[in-house]
Design a protein around this motif. Structure first.
Motif, PDB file in Angstrom:
ATOM      1  N   GLU A  97     -16.372  -6.072 -22.684  1.00 34.01           N
ATOM      2  CA  GLU A  97     -16.841  -5.115 -21.731  1.00 34.01           C
ATOM      3  C   GLU A  97     -16.077  -4.237 -21.039  1.00 34.01           C
ATOM      4  O   GLU A  97     -16.296  -3.088 -20.778  1.00 34.01           O
ATOM      5  N   ALA A  98     -14.888  -4.585 -20.783  1.00 29.12           N
ATOM      6  CA  ALA A  98     -13.865  -3.744 -19.907  1.00 29.12           C
ATOM      7  C   ALA A  98     -13.614  -2.549 -20.884  1.00 29.12           C
ATOM      8  O   ALA A  98     -12.956  -1.690 -20.329  1.00 29.12           O
ATOM      9  N   ASP A  99     -13.645  -2.926 -22.070  1.00 24.27           N
ATOM     10  CA  ASP A  99     -13.270  -1.297 -22.959  1.00 24.27           C
ATOM     11  C   ASP A  99     -14.337  -0.347 -22.596  1.00 24.27           C
ATOM     12  O   ASP A  99     -13.789   0.846 -23.191  1.00 24.27           O
ATOM     13  N   PHE A 100     -15.162  -0.378 -22.226  1.00 28.43           N
ATOM     14  CA  PHE A 100     -16.419   0.518 -22.286  1.00 28.43           C
ATOM     15  C   PHE A 100     -16.649   0.953 -20.832  1.00 28.43           C
ATOM     16  O   PHE A 100     -17.175   1.673 -20.291  1.00 28.43           O
ATOM     17  N   MET A 105     -10.609   1.488 -22.957  1.00 29.06           N
ATOM     18  CA  MET A 105     -10.196   2.270 -24.227  1.00 29.06           C
ATOM     19  C   MET A 105     -11.283   3.032 -24.860  1.00 29.06           C
ATOM     20  O   MET A 105     -10.944   4.008 -25.554  1.00 29.06           O
ATOM     21  N   GLU A 106     -12.529   2.698 -24.809  1.00 26.28           N
ATOM     22  CA  GLU A 106     -13.645   3.328 -25.209  1.00 26.28           C
ATOM     23  C   GLU A 106     -14.338   4.274 -24.319  1.00 26.28           C
ATOM     24  O   GLU A 106     -15.270   4.975 -24.378  1.00 26.28           O
ATOM     25  N   ASN A 107     -13.625   4.636 -23.165  1.00 26.55           N
ATOM     26  CA  ASN A 107     -14.305   5.465 -21.885  1.00 26.55           C
ATOM     27  C   ASN A 107     -13.077   5.773 -21.133  1.00 26.55           C
ATOM     28  O   ASN A 107     -13.049   5.749 -19.817  1.00 26.55           O
ATOM     29  N   ALA A 108     -12.053   6.153 -21.713  1.00 34.58           N
ATOM     30  CA  ALA A 108     -10.918   6.509 -20.895  1.00 34.58           C
ATOM     31  C   ALA A 108     -10.897   7.475 -19.670  1.00 34.58           C
ATOM     32  O   ALA A 108     -10.313   7.421 -18.709  1.00 34.58           O
ATOM     33  N   ASP A 109     -11.744   8.487 -20.059  1.00 36.17           N
ATOM     34  CA  ASP A 109     -11.802   9.568 -18.999  1.00 36.17           C
ATOM     35  C   ASP A 109     -13.038   9.159 -17.814  1.00 36.17           C
ATOM     36  O   ASP A 109     -13.086   9.960 -17.118  1.00 36.17           O
ATOM     37  N   GLY A 110     -13.726   8.143 -18.313  1.00 39.97           N
ATOM     38  CA  GLY A 110     -14.891   7.747 -17.201  1.00 39.97           C
ATOM     39  C   GLY A 110     -15.807   8.541 -17.159  1.00 39.97           C
ATOM     40  O   GLY A 110     -16.728   8.414 -16.075  1.00 39.97           O
ATOM     41  N   SER A 111     -15.885   9.371 -18.131  1.00 41.50           N
ATOM     42  CA  SER A 111     -17.312  10.364 -18.302  1.00 41.50           C
ATOM     43  C   SER A 111     -18.554   9.872 -18.563  1.00 41.50           C
ATOM     44  O   SER A 111     -19.506  10.367 -18.301  1.00 41.50           O
ATOM     45  N   LEU A 112     -18.722   8.610 -19.030  1.00 37.25           N
ATOM     46  CA  LEU A 112     -19.803   7.534 -19.503  1.00 37.25           C
ATOM     47  C   LEU A 112     -20.002   6.615 -18.554  1.00 37.25           C
ATOM     48  O   LEU A 112     -18.990   5.866 -18.198  1.00 37.25           O
ATOM     49  N   THR A 113     -21.129   6.064 -18.552  1.00 36.96           N
ATOM     50  CA  THR A 113     -21.394   4.744 -18.337  1.00 36.96           C
ATOM     51  C   THR A 113     -20.979   3.741 -19.250  1.00 36.96           C
ATOM     52  O   THR A 113     -20.860   4.317 -20.412  1.00 36.96           O
TER      53      THR A 113
END
Length: 193
Positions: A97-100, A105-113
């Motif tokens: 879950e932390a990857d998202f 690593m799948e949401n590095a810029d924090g632009s998505l939920t």
């Protein structure tokens, strides 16, 4: 492993050129080999559809589980022939879950939920899995205008096609063919855009 299944690293016809893997079945069984089976109804389509539907139904945990089960299957060979799989590096570790989450690593810029980041990863996995199949194009068209859909850039021009080309003999010989020919860039009504 999947890259080696789809492509030859050194061209057969042109040296040092990336070409489709057309190697025949008795050696490496490339995806584009003349005697390779073509996927129709597959485990991968069903598993990735279940992952996408779970996330779209606001069930992050089930979507992540379905994606990880699929990645585990890929890590054991999946749809790639055994010779190519044995000769290739594999990287199909399970996601957490932390990857998202923001900064993962799948949401590095924090632009998505986290749900959007997982959905984007599932859609990217679907695109890579269904490469060279109509399913990938259908997914791209279906999610083209979503912020987490697969984003492609046209090689020529500034827009991607929405339709297949109607052959002239189809237009001439089929009374039910659309008149006039809508062309490839006219949006299909099912997409509602």
């Amino acid at each position: 492993a999947r890259f080696n299944f789809y492509y030859l690293r050194r061209g057969v016809n042109v040296p040092n050129r990336l070409e489709p893997n057309t190697v025949k079945r008795d050696t490496l069984v490339g995806f584009a080999a003349v005697d390779a089976p073509f996927p129709m109804v597959t485990y991968q389509e069903n598993k990735l559809m279940r992952a996408e539907l779970a996330v779209r139904a606001n069930n992050f945990a089930d979507g992540l589980r379905e994606l990880n089960e699929y990645r585990d299957w890929l890590g054991r060979g999946g749809y790639i022939n055994s010779v190519t799989f044995a000769r290739s590096p594999k990287r199909y570790a399970a996601y957490a879950e932390a990857d998202f989450l923001s900064g993962g690593m799948e949401n590095a810029d924090g632009s998505l939920t986290k749900e959007e980041a997982l959905l984007r990863e599932i859609l990217e996995e679907r695109y890579v899995t269904f490469y060279c199949q109509t399913v990938a194009w259908n997914d791209e068209r279906r999610t083209r205008q979503e912020k987490f859909g697969v984003k492609l850039t046209p090689n020529i021009g500034n827009q991607l096609p929405w339709r297949f080309i109607y052959a002239q003999n189809e237009l001439n010989g089929n009374a039910l063919a659309p008149r006039p020919d809508p062309g490839v860039f006219q949006v299909i009504p099912i997409y509602g855009r």
